[in-house]
Design an enzyme around this catalytic site. Sequence first.
Site, PDB file in Angstrom:
ATOM      1  N   TYR A 177      -1.681  -3.717  -6.917  1.00 22.21           N
ATOM      2  CA  TYR A 177      -1.422  -4.482  -5.696  1.00 22.21           C
ATOM      3  C   TYR A 177      -2.545  -4.368  -4.658  1.00 22.21           C
ATOM      4  CZ  TYR A 177       0.205  -6.049  -1.313  1.00 22.21           C
ATOM      5  OH  TYR A 177       0.252  -6.724  -0.131  1.00 22.21           O
ATOM      6  N   GLY A 178      -2.867  -5.458  -4.024  1.00 20.69           N
ATOM      7  CA  GLY A 178      -3.738  -5.591  -2.838  1.00 20.69           C
ATOM      8  C   GLY A 178      -4.668  -4.429  -2.560  1.00 20.69           C
ATOM      9  N   GLY A 179      -4.459  -3.853  -1.396  1.00 18.87           N
ATOM     10  CA  GLY A 179      -5.353  -2.812  -0.909  1.00 18.87           C
ATOM     11  C   GLY A 179      -5.450  -1.598  -1.831  1.00 18.87           C
ATOM     12  N   HIS A 202     -10.624  -2.284  11.534  1.00 19.39           N
ATOM     13  CA  HIS A 202      -9.522  -3.114  11.027  1.00 19.39           C
ATOM     14  C   HIS A 202      -9.261  -4.216  12.054  1.00 19.39           C
ATOM     15  CE1 HIS A 202      -5.106  -3.187   9.420  1.00 19.39           C
ATOM     16  NE2 HIS A 202      -5.879  -4.033   8.776  1.00 19.39           N
ATOM     17  N   THR A 242      -4.000 -12.652  10.967  1.00 16.97           N
ATOM     18  CA  THR A 242      -4.394 -13.926  10.358  1.00 16.97           C
ATOM     19  C   THR A 242      -4.020 -15.080  11.288  1.00 16.97           C
ATOM     20  OG1 THR A 242      -4.015 -12.897   8.212  1.00 16.97           O
ATOM     21  CG2 THR A 242      -4.238 -15.302   8.236  1.00 16.97           C
ATOM     22  N   ASN A 243      -2.831 -15.022  11.889  1.00 18.05           N
ATOM     23  CA  ASN A 243      -2.411 -16.096  12.800  1.00 18.05           C
ATOM     24  C   ASN A 243      -3.341 -16.193  14.013  1.00 18.05           C
ATOM     25  OD1 ASN A 243      -0.258 -16.649  11.146  1.00 18.05           O
ATOM     26  ND2 ASN A 243       1.255 -15.575  12.386  1.00 18.05           N
ATOM     27  N   SER A 274      -1.475  -3.848  10.008  1.00 17.28           N
ATOM     28  CA  SER A 274      -1.178  -4.819   8.956  1.00 17.28           C
ATOM     29  C   SER A 274       0.122  -5.554   9.268  1.00 17.28           C
ATOM     30  CB  SER A 274      -1.008  -4.107   7.612  1.00 17.28           C
ATOM     31  OG  SER A 274      -2.181  -3.407   7.298  1.00 17.28           O
ATOM     32  N   ASN A 294      -1.247 -17.761  22.657  1.00 13.84           N
ATOM     33  CA  ASN A 294      -2.050 -16.557  22.874  1.00 13.84           C
ATOM     34  C   ASN A 294      -3.439 -16.903  23.415  1.00 13.84           C
ATOM     35  OD1 ASN A 294       0.062 -14.963  22.034  1.00 13.84           O
ATOM     36  ND2 ASN A 294      -0.640 -14.815  19.917  1.00 13.84           N
ATOM     37  N   LYS A 344      -9.690  -2.334   1.677  1.00  7.75           N
ATOM     38  CA  LYS A 344      -9.435  -1.174   2.538  1.00  7.75           C
ATOM     39  C   LYS A 344     -10.213   0.057   2.075  1.00  7.75           C
ATOM     40  CE  LYS A 344      -6.256  -3.697   4.486  1.00  7.75           C
ATOM     41  NZ  LYS A 344      -6.234  -4.210   5.827  1.00  7.75           N
ATOM     42  N   PHE A 389       1.564 -17.160  19.077  1.00 13.26           N
ATOM     43  CA  PHE A 389       0.824 -18.165  18.303  1.00 13.26           C
ATOM     44  C   PHE A 389      -0.234 -18.862  19.183  1.00 13.26           C
ATOM     45  CE2 PHE A 389       4.986 -17.511  16.264  1.00 13.26           C
ATOM     46  CZ  PHE A 389       4.520 -16.981  15.073  1.00 13.26           C
ATOM     47  N   ARG A 428       2.821  -3.697  17.903  1.00 11.54           N
ATOM     48  CA  ARG A 428       4.140  -4.306  17.967  1.00 11.54           C
ATOM     49  C   ARG A 428       4.986  -3.389  18.828  1.00 11.54           C
ATOM     50  NH1 ARG A 428       6.641  -7.932  14.179  1.00 11.54           N
ATOM     51  NH2 ARG A 428       4.883  -8.387  12.843  1.00 11.54           N
ATOM     52  N   CYS A 438       0.819  -7.777  11.539  1.00 11.66           N
ATOM     53  CA  CYS A 438       1.142  -7.963  12.965  1.00 11.66           C
ATOM     54  C   CYS A 438       0.458  -9.207  13.520  1.00 11.66           C
ATOM     55  CB  CYS A 438       0.722  -6.742  13.774  1.00 11.66           C
ATOM     56  SG  CYS A 438       1.764  -5.306  13.490  1.00 11.66           S
ATOM     57  N   ARG A 444       1.804 -12.409  -0.656  1.00 13.96           N
ATOM     58  CA  ARG A 444       0.482 -12.734  -0.108  1.00 13.96           C
ATOM     59  C   ARG A 444      -0.104 -13.983  -0.729  1.00 13.96           C
ATOM     60  NH1 ARG A 444      -1.786  -8.891   3.817  1.00 13.96           N
ATOM     61  NH2 ARG A 444      -0.165  -7.322   3.924  1.00 13.96           N
ATOM     62  N   ARG A 500       0.847  -1.193   0.000  1.00 13.55           N
ATOM     63  CA  ARG A 500       0.000   0.000   0.000  1.00 13.55           C
ATOM     64  C   ARG A 500       0.885   1.245   0.000  1.00 13.55           C
ATOM     65  NH1 ARG A 500      -1.768   0.627   4.421  1.00 13.55           N
ATOM     66  NH2 ARG A 500      -1.240  -1.316   5.462  1.00 13.55           N
ATOM     67  N   ASP A 547      -9.323  -9.674   9.016  1.00 13.10           N
ATOM     68  CA  ASP A 547      -8.834  -8.331   8.693  1.00 13.10           C
ATOM     69  C   ASP A 547      -9.838  -7.215   8.979  1.00 13.10           C
ATOM     70  OD1 ASP A 547      -6.711  -6.702   7.688  1.00 13.10           O
ATOM     71  OD2 ASP A 547      -7.749  -6.515   5.775  1.00 13.10           O
TER      72      ASP A 547
HETATM   73  O1  SAT Z   1      -2.796  -4.513   0.894  1.00 15.84           O
HETATM   74  S1  SAT Z   1      -3.772  -4.696   1.955  1.00 15.84           S
HETATM   75  O2  SAT Z   1      -4.178  -3.407   2.450  1.00 15.84           O
HETATM   76  O3  SAT Z   1      -4.922  -5.391   1.429  1.00 15.84           O
HETATM   77  C1  SAT Z   1      -3.109  -5.645   3.190  1.00 15.84           C
HETATM   78  C2  SAT Z   1      -2.815  -4.875   4.408  1.00 15.84           C
HETATM   79  O4  SAT Z   1      -1.968  -3.993   4.372  1.00 15.84           O
HETATM   80  O5  SAT Z   1      -3.437  -5.140   5.453  1.00 15.84           O
HETATM   81 MN    MN Z   2      -5.222  -5.296   7.090  1.00 14.19          MN
END
Ligand code: SAT
Ligand code: MN
Length: 602
Positions: A216-218, A245, A272-273, A267, A513, A225, A510, A417, A269, A386, A88, A296
């Site tokens: 790319y992604g977001g 978020h 997903t885990n 993002s 937690n 986003k 992991f 973090r 951090c 990703r 991003r 997310d």
């Molecule tokens: O690129 S995205 O915004 O979809 C992923 C992220 O930064 O959380």
């Molecule tokens: Mn995110």
Amino acid sequence: MNASTQDLSFSATVEGGAGGSRLPALNDWVAQVAALTRPAAIHWCDGSDAENEALTARMLADGTLHKLNEETHPGSYLHRSHPDDVARVEHLTFVCTTHHEDAGPNNNWMAPEEGHAEMDALFDGCMQGRTMYVIPYCMGPIDSPLSRCGVEITDSPYVVANMRIMTRMGAPALARIEREGTFVKGLHSIGELDPNRRFIMHFPEELTIKSYGSGYGGNALLGKKCHALRIASHQAKSEGWLAEHMLILGIENPQGETHYVAAAFPSACGKTNLAMLIPPEGYRNAGWKVWTIGDDICWMRPGADGRLYAINPEAGFFGVAPGTSRNSNANALASIQSSTIFTNVGVTADNQPWWEGLENGQTPVIDWRGNPYDPAKGPAAHPNSRFTVSAKQCPSYSPMAEDPQGVPISAIVFGGRRASLVPLVFEARDWTHGVLVGAAMGSETTAAATGAVGVMRRDPMAMKPFCGYNFADYFSHWLSFDKEGAQLPKVFHVNWFRKGDNGKFLWPGFGDNLRVLEWMIQRVKGEADAVETPIGALPAEGALNLDGITLDEEAKAKLFGFDRAAWEAEFASIGEYLDEYGPRMPQALKDEQQRIAGLLAD
Ligand code: SAT
Ligand code: MN
């Protein structure tokens, strides 16, 4: 774009789906965009398998996708983005509101007319020779009152393929849009993929997004986003809900009782885990289960009983690949064995996807740029590489994720973090304190956005890059949920990233937690002990289950202790941060900061 100045007589081949819609406002907008961008063809996406197969064949033929090993990874593909287009771009992301102060100091701002003029100049003729795809999508279960729809127009088939996984895309979404008559308009072109001709602009007052120059992604999957956070947060403020978020997970105890938790982390951090956590052995044997709702984004609103009910507006995961392994996230790894799109990972000699931390005993031969892998030239997979995969492929995906009413939230967690200062977990004393805890969140930057990595910055509620309006108004909106009849979740702060003097992480993280989550649920039920401190309530000695892990004295002191002098300095810095927002900052939040600063000084 002003329709009267456009040549609407422009025509392109029309293909796919119904080749149009029953909603004049949608047809008119598509015609206006086509007149501006002048594509060779217009494709209305219906989301069907046949459409996906045809698009995939097209992308394989032109090199947009590479087929991966069909035996080990059936139906999976690799996409390599432009090497300058891998994250991003916050400095090129704008919120265009009529009044500058409505966007706030937390956003780059441009006046709407100026923003449109800038973008339309870029879009002028940009789709010549290309196909323009019209993607109707729904964020959230198709029949949920909490869901919202949009239409993305793009010239990137890769975006179509990703939107098909990440949203409920195609005919059912179009039917809902036609019924409701309103939708978020998202216009996207990869343009020339030139970082100097790249902008992501939001016009929240018009429910419009314009994104140019990135695939790319977001930056490009506009449902994520741009819509589900920046535009939705603005909508949520006026409609009385929250667009956050946050991951959402369900924790089922051995008695079969499930509590849902929403957690905000910046993002890359570990959202997903955490969302796909596998309980430690002792917990598994005792019957604990963790259910994934989302990793997310979380939309939540008060239900009739005063509790907050949440949905995951997404239908898939766009997760960070590096570090994903059987040990760190077995559910993610199981999810991505088939029908997955990988972006910017490396490949092995037998054409399997590969990334740092995969730990499967294999080695890469080609790096994310498509060059022979040479460790001297950097990692095989880009740090922000990703995977895109349907949530339904995740073994821990909760059936409740498809419930139109959403799930009731018992606890909200904020976390960043932080190598120093911040203990493993503490509980806010009430909602106002919880909002301050979220507002004061700090975190070290990651590879998810361009720029330096590892720099500590304030990232309120992990929404710094995503809040579509002035943070001061956003905090007021959060505070407004504390009203008569509300049954609000408890608010906690966690820090999985505290380091010892040797620079190593002190907490195993992991699956472990879950120990922290268990303490939170017990607190919600009034069953666990805590020690009150000025910054909040910390677990009392023995209240957080540490059976089966060993922590040395330094770890215990740092994870469960509180350094008054260092916190006094932190609160002075938080006070300065709140003041940056000037008079719009709610007094209640400043009073709360003062109250705690006072306790710390005593
Ligand atoms: O690129 S995205 O915004 O979809 C992923 C992220 O930064 O959380
Ligand atoms: Mn995110």
